[in-house]
Design a protein around this motif. Sequence first.
Motif, mmCIF file in Angstrom:
data_model
loop_
_atom_site.group_PDB
_atom_site.id
_atom_site.type_symbol
_atom_site.label_atom_id
_atom_site.label_comp_id
_atom_site.label_asym_id
_atom_site.label_seq_id
_atom_site.Cartn_x
_atom_site.Cartn_y
_atom_site.Cartn_z
ATOM 1 N N GLY A 17 0.842 -1.188 0.000
ATOM 2 C CA GLY A 17 0.000 0.000 0.000
ATOM 3 C C GLY A 17 0.878 1.238 0.000
ATOM 4 O O GLY A 17 2.073 1.157 0.316
ATOM 5 N N SER A 18 0.296 2.399 -0.377
ATOM 6 C CA SER A 18 1.129 3.603 -0.270
ATOM 7 C C SER A 18 1.362 3.937 1.193
ATOM 8 O O SER A 18 2.259 4.706 1.524
ATOM 9 C CB SER A 18 0.556 4.798 -1.042
ATOM 10 N N ASP A 19 0.579 3.337 2.080
ATOM 11 C CA ASP A 19 0.834 3.525 3.506
ATOM 12 C C ASP A 19 2.253 3.100 3.893
ATOM 13 O O ASP A 19 2.873 3.715 4.756
ATOM 14 C CB ASP A 19 -0.181 2.736 4.345
ATOM 15 N N TYR A 46 -5.886 13.193 4.805
ATOM 16 C CA TYR A 46 -5.742 11.765 5.080
ATOM 17 C C TYR A 46 -5.085 11.565 6.456
ATOM 18 O O TYR A 46 -4.034 12.154 6.739
ATOM 19 C CB TYR A 46 -4.873 11.168 3.975
ATOM 20 N N TYR A 77 -0.980 10.285 7.619
ATOM 21 C CA TYR A 77 0.253 11.081 7.750
ATOM 22 C C TYR A 77 0.526 11.357 9.230
ATOM 23 O O TYR A 77 1.646 11.181 9.722
ATOM 24 C CB TYR A 77 0.154 12.416 6.998
ATOM 25 N N CYS A 93 -1.977 16.308 -0.279
ATOM 26 C CA CYS A 93 -2.842 15.261 -0.809
ATOM 27 C C CYS A 93 -3.687 15.887 -1.919
ATOM 28 O O CYS A 93 -4.484 16.784 -1.657
ATOM 29 C CB CYS A 93 -3.724 14.719 0.313
ATOM 30 N N ASN A 107 -8.230 13.930 0.339
ATOM 31 C CA ASN A 107 -9.199 13.127 1.074
ATOM 32 C C ASN A 107 -9.315 13.755 2.469
ATOM 33 O O ASN A 107 -8.287 13.952 3.110
ATOM 34 C CB ASN A 107 -8.659 11.692 1.168
ATOM 35 N N ASP A 157 0.518 13.162 -2.548
ATOM 36 C CA ASP A 157 -0.244 11.911 -2.538
ATOM 37 C C ASP A 157 -1.324 11.985 -3.606
ATOM 38 O O ASP A 157 -2.303 12.705 -3.473
ATOM 39 C CB ASP A 157 -0.847 11.710 -1.139
ATOM 40 N N ALA A 184 -3.336 9.514 -4.675
ATOM 41 C CA ALA A 184 -4.163 8.304 -4.629
ATOM 42 C C ALA A 184 -5.397 8.418 -5.526
ATOM 43 O O ALA A 184 -5.863 7.426 -6.096
ATOM 44 C CB ALA A 184 -4.585 8.018 -3.185
ATOM 45 N N TYR A 185 -5.926 9.628 -5.665
ATOM 46 C CA TYR A 185 -7.181 9.825 -6.414
ATOM 47 C C TYR A 185 -6.976 10.532 -7.737
ATOM 48 O O TYR A 185 -7.957 10.908 -8.385
ATOM 49 C CB TYR A 185 -8.172 10.617 -5.549
ATOM 50 N N THR A 245 -1.372 4.620 -5.880
ATOM 51 C CA THR A 245 -1.802 3.362 -5.286
ATOM 52 C C THR A 245 -2.601 2.550 -6.292
ATOM 53 O O THR A 245 -3.200 3.118 -7.214
ATOM 54 C CB THR A 245 -2.653 3.626 -4.033
ATOM 55 N N SER A 301 -5.027 0.850 -5.075
ATOM 56 C CA SER A 301 -6.219 0.581 -4.256
ATOM 57 C C SER A 301 -7.485 1.267 -4.746
ATOM 58 O O SER A 301 -8.578 0.857 -4.387
ATOM 59 C CB SER A 301 -5.976 1.034 -2.809
ATOM 60 N N LYS A 302 -7.378 2.334 -5.521
ATOM 61 C CA LYS A 302 -8.564 3.113 -5.843
ATOM 62 C C LYS A 302 -8.984 2.883 -7.288
ATOM 63 O O LYS A 302 -9.755 1.985 -7.557
ATOM 64 C CB LYS A 302 -8.309 4.594 -5.541
ATOM 65 N N ARG A 314 -3.001 -4.730 -1.722
ATOM 66 C CA ARG A 314 -2.074 -3.880 -0.975
ATOM 67 C C ARG A 314 -0.807 -3.560 -1.781
ATOM 68 O O ARG A 314 0.273 -4.083 -1.514
ATOM 69 C CB ARG A 314 -1.654 -4.536 0.369
#
Length: 370
Positions: A102-104, A129, A132, A173, A177, A202, A204-205, A229, A231-232, A240
């Motif tokens: 994951g990007s986590d 998010y 962080y 971000c 988010n 980030d 992610a979206y 990521t 994930s989306k 992950r």
Amino acid sequence: MNDLKNIENLVRPNIRSLKPYSSARDEFKDDGRWTADRLTVARPPSTVNRLPYIFLDANENSLGSPLDEDFSRYPDPRQMDLKVRLAVREQLSPEAIFLGNGSDEAIDLLLRAFCTPEKDNVIVLPPTYGMYAVMANIHGAEIRVAPLRPDFSPDAAAIRQATDKRSKLLFLCSPNNPTGNRLPEAFIVEMLETFPGVVVVDEAYNDFSGRPSLTNRLAGYPNLVVLKTFSKAWGLAGLRVGMAFADPYIISILNNIKYPYNISASTINHVCNALENAGQVERKILMILSERRRLEAALLQLKCIEKVYPSDANFLLVKTTGANKIYTFLCHNNIIVRNRSSELHCENCLRITIGSPEENEKLINALNRY
Ligand SMILES: *Cc1c(COP(=O)(O)O)cnc(C)c1O
């Protein structure tokens, strides 16, 4: 702050001088057959013994796995198969790519790499998010906030004010988010030019924003890290896998401190296969964008919805007449959304992920009954 020497000085001294773990897979390097022959896909057990090399270096079980697929061998610690494919897609070198659980994982490792506990700080722009701040807390880094304005635009002056010599990471971000808006590119560039530490963007979206990725700025800014990521938009949250794109120096630091085999062989195969179906992903993104427009229009008709914030993501942030009550009502109707009403500037706000057309229809029907 655009010079690589300065980036090196930002890295924690113990990490800069770290001698990383050297795995069996790291120590045996052949002419390239190693990756090509052995790690491309998990093989059925019948072919295991036809491998060109006899591998007795990692205490694996040469008799295979108790499964139809064989996972008896450790995966490639550098995931070159997948990175080579991603490098083509992103028009970057594989050395500019980090892959994590994951990007986590990338967020976690950036904190480890740059922030000396109890000394250094990171800057976040709430509402944003939550990971962080959680990661910063875990690693003992001070969290400094430079809140977004009530219209969710960034406040460069607040960031400047929060920043000092010990500010190592700035988390941006975009799209953000839970607010859904993207940050203006001119603002991000201003931060890249002026922030004394590493700027983490980030994305992610970003696949839902119709805008180019900041990865096209990597060549000019060795202090830029772009997170993405699977994930989306890619619909692979269960696997992950997240990515960090940056100057090869920063990527080498992340690789030095990650767990050697942080992505499983099965996951690597699945993601490689998914990359072959990018067209399908594009079509799904278009469908989600059209559902986003439809859902927004339908929500605006409802008395319990006061405002739908503009979204560049696969969710809508909506201001309601009573977030807690509506949240509970939806739960009783088996529809779960995210209650964000306790976040800064988000009083009575719910975050609603864009679902399938049927799911969105059910949500609208339920809210009509509220
Ligand atoms: C969902 C999300 C991620 C993705 O995290 P993964 O660990 O890759 O699943 C990253 N950043 C933001 C802002 C997100 O909302």
